[in-house]
Design a protein around this motif. Structure first.
Motif, PDB file in Angstrom:
ATOM      1  N   PRO A   1       0.824  -1.213   0.000  1.00  0.00           N
ATOM      2  CA  PRO A   1       0.000   0.000   0.000  1.00  0.00           C
ATOM      3  C   PRO A   1       0.854   1.258   0.000  1.00  0.00           C
ATOM      4  O   PRO A   1       2.017   1.229   0.401  1.00  0.00           O
ATOM      5  N   SER A   2       0.275   2.342  -0.441  1.00  0.00           N
ATOM      6  CA  SER A   2       1.056   3.563  -0.570  1.00  0.00           C
ATOM      7  C   SER A   2       1.484   4.082   0.800  1.00  0.00           C
ATOM      8  O   SER A   2       0.758   3.955   1.786  1.00  0.00           O
ATOM      9  N   GLY A   3       2.695   4.566   0.876  1.00  0.00           N
ATOM     10  CA  GLY A   3       3.243   5.044   2.139  1.00  0.00           C
ATOM     11  C   GLY A   3       3.963   3.958   2.933  1.00  0.00           C
ATOM     12  O   GLY A   3       4.425   4.203   4.041  1.00  0.00           O
ATOM     13  N   CYS A   4       4.091   2.755   2.375  1.00  0.00           N
ATOM     14  CA  CYS A   4       4.686   1.666   3.145  1.00  0.00           C
ATOM     15  C   CYS A   4       6.211   1.637   3.018  1.00  0.00           C
ATOM     16  O   CYS A   4       6.864   0.789   3.602  1.00  0.00           O
ATOM     17  N   GLY A   5       6.775   2.550   2.211  1.00  0.00           N
ATOM     18  CA  GLY A   5       8.232   2.652   2.172  1.00  0.00           C
ATOM     19  C   GLY A   5       8.894   2.069   0.936  1.00  0.00           C
ATOM     20  O   GLY A   5      10.122   1.956   0.896  1.00  0.00           O
ATOM     21  N   LYS A   6       8.114   1.729  -0.086  1.00  0.00           N
ATOM     22  CA  LYS A   6       8.699   1.132  -1.294  1.00  0.00           C
ATOM     23  C   LYS A   6       9.688   2.083  -1.967  1.00  0.00           C
ATOM     24  O   LYS A   6      10.807   1.709  -2.299  1.00  0.00           O
TER      25      LYS A   6
END
Ligand SMILES: Nc1ncnc2c1ncn2[C@@H]1O[C@H](COP(=O)(O)OP(=O)(O)O)[C@@H](O)[C@H]1O
Ligand SMILES: [Mg+2]
Lengths: 318, 250
Positions: B37-42
């Motif tokens: 999910p967005s904001g997870c640090g990818k």
């Protein structure tokens, strides 16, 4: 109609009216300057631009030395100021420690707030003696070049150019800084990701803002064109067309300021006002070109759908 | 063979810790997808591999990232040199306001290459590899901004390929593109993996399934599960992974 939407409409009308008023004032000034200089326009026609005599006694007026003095001093100031201003802008926006950015930006803007007469006084008492020493120390082989010919007076074109440059730097550098700040960080990242050094990434940012930065420099040029007081005090006020940096010369705004109160006959007055008209036309032209450059940079940024919340031309004080 | 080796990698923006003890090995000449999910640090993780995060003030890291057994953050590694070996393509295409040719040649020029013939050759080769050559070969001198979004993104890929990196990091390279342009990019990734090690961040589950050999699922800064792409999508070990790939939460 709801109260809020009528408020809205009122606000739109009011601001629209103010904008129209500003335009009207500009047109009005142009019209009035033309009307008040008809006598001179009729008598000299285009030769007013090219004539080199300025003789109130015999009623013969040509503005070339003043046009020359204004353009020459401003171009020289531009050459001196542009690299310094760009350097300051780059230092503040790209290199200086974050903590120092605000204070440094504030300091450079403070310089812009000093009244012109104060710069003039500083010029007379500090700058002119220094320049005189420099002129005295000119080696003989340089004196043969037209650029360095003339008596070592201290006052003259060089003093005027230097003081103009100092006055223009804070303004130009703050506009340039604003432009660099608005270069999308994606540009710098693209450069870094390809193995750019910090310096190379800065070059990319400057390249991206190029037209805006040129616009900033041109706005500075526009300021230099109209600057009166400080220049009048150090340029020597001698109407002549000379390439020499040491020669005392004259500018358009300086001659108006100096001679306006003593213009006894009508033709003399009209000639002075026509100089004002020329100055008006030149400055408006230069300003329009520079706005256009800044605007084109902004348009490009928008086309790329990158947010540029505030670009230079909102940041420029009127 | 392992190309990128990561052990116990933590990352902080100031006081906030956004990556927690990431450990994974990415194989050479394969495509590794990072999903989550967005904001997870990818993106943060991806940008740690080529040290793009170095330019962010107050950011710091802990732990180890090695490429070919050499510590990326070690004293012997120069970030500028590293980034030439590890290319990057961003979410939003970011061409320079230069001609198509000069965009692709940029990395070569700052690398000191001046020979015109050599430049021409590599620019053509890179544009061909990025599947853009046929569309632009007659207008190399026109502005890169005149290209469509998908073409701009392929131009950015060509620009990254020109300096001949070993690894290509791609951060949601197709998320701003229409389906046709996206398909082209995916096709391209498939072809590039013969010669490059690719790490791609994607939001799009189908995309990860289509292009990648291995997939890593991130959640709240932690690596939840990492294995063969088939396994992640057909037979995940973790409940969280299953919920995510089946779209039960987003
Ligand atoms: N430059 C930054 N400064 C501070 N926090 C950041 C920065 N970049 C990202 N973050 C934060 O770090 C976390 C991870 O972000 P990111 O790596 O961009 O996630 P993803 O790419 O998976 O969407 C988010 O909470 C985000 O807000
Ligand atoms: Mg991201």
């Amino acid at each position: 109609m709801t109260r809020r939407s009528s408020d809205d409409r009122f606000f739109r009308l009011a601001t629209g009216a103010v904008a129209a008023l500003v335009l009207l004032i500009v047109i009005g000034i142009g019209f009035e300057l033309t009307r008040q200089s008809t006598m001179s326009i009729r008598k000299f026609g285009f030769s007013f631009w090219t004539g080199t005599t300025w003789d109130p006694v015999s009623g013969d007026f040509g503005a070339r030395p003043f046009i020359w003095g204004t353009l020459y001093s401003s171009v020289l100031a531009l050459l001196l100021a542009a690299p310094v201003a760009l350097g300051i802008a780059i230092y503040i926006s790209e290199l200086s420690p974050r903590m120092l950015r605000q204070p440094l930006a504030y300091l450079t803007e403070l310089l812009a707030a000093i009244p012109s007469i104060v710069y003039g006084l500083w010029g007379v008492f500090v700058l002119v003696p220094i320049i005189r020493k420099l002129e005295l120390a000119t080696p003989d082989f340089l004196k043969k070049i037209p650029l360095f010919k003339g008596p070592p007076l201290g006052v003259g074109m060089l003093a005027a150019a230097v003081i103009l440059a100092i006055m223009v730097v804070p303004f130009t550098s703050s506009v340039a800084r604003e432009i660099l700040k608005n270069v999308p960080s994606a540009q710098r990242e693209a450069a870094y990701a390809l193995g750019a050094t910090r310096w190379e990434a800065i070059k990319v940012a400057v390249g991206y803002g190029k037209s805006g930065i040129i616009g900033a420099i041109m706005l500075g040029f526009g300021r230099a064109l109209g600057e009166t007081m400080a220049v009048t005090m150090v340029i020597g006020n001698n109407p002549q067309v000379s390439a020499s940096l040491y020669a005392p010369q004259y500018t358009m705004s300086a001659v108006i300021a100096n001679e306006f109160t003593e213009a006894a006959d009508e033709l003399y007055l009209h000639a002075l006002i026509e100089i004002g008209l020329l100055l008006f036309i030149i400055t408006i032209g230069v300003n329009m070109i520079s706005r256009l450059l800044i605007w084109s940079m902004k348009a490009r940024a928008n086309r790329k759908a990158i947010s540029m919340p505030m670009l230079a031309d909102e940041a420029v004080p009127a | 063979m392992t190309k990128i080796h990561v052990r116990d990698f933590d990352f902080f923006y100031g006081a906030s810790k956004v990556l927690h003890g990431i450990s994974m090995d990415m194989p050479d000449k394969q495509v590794t997808a990072l999903i989550g999910p967005s904001g997870c640090g990818k993106s943060t993780f991806l940008r740690s591999i080529n040290r793009m995060n170095d330019i962010i003030p107050d950011a710091r890291h802990d732990g180890l990232i090695e490429i070919d057994g050499k510590n990326v953050y070690g004293g012997g590694t120069d970030a500028v040199e590293l980034r030439r070996r590890v290319g990057m393509v961003f979410q939003k295409s970011n061409p320079f306001p230069k001609s198509i040719f000069d965009n692709v040649a940029y990395g070569l020029k700052i690398g000191g290459m001046r020979n015109r013939r050599q430049l021409n050759e590599i620019v053509e080769k890179s544009l061909t590899r990025a599947a853009l050559w046929d569309e632009v070969k007659d207008r190399l001198q026109t502005s890169a901004f005149a290209l469509s979004g998908g073409q701009q993104q392929r131009l950015c890929i060509a620009r990254a390929l020109a300096v001949d990196p070993e690894i290509l990091l791609m951060d949601e390279p197709a998320s701003a593109l229409d389906p046709i342009a996206t398909a082209k990019i995916e096709e391209l990734i498939y072809e590039l993996k013969d010669n490059f090690t690719i790490v791609i961040v994607t939001h799009n589950m189908q995309q990860a399934a289509r292009v990648s050999d291995r997939t890593a699922f991130f959640m709240l800064g932690k690596l939840v599960e990492y294995s063969e792409t088939k396994t992640i999508f057909m037979n995940p070990k973790q409940k969280m992974t299953e919920d995510y790939v089946t779209g039960r939460f987003g």
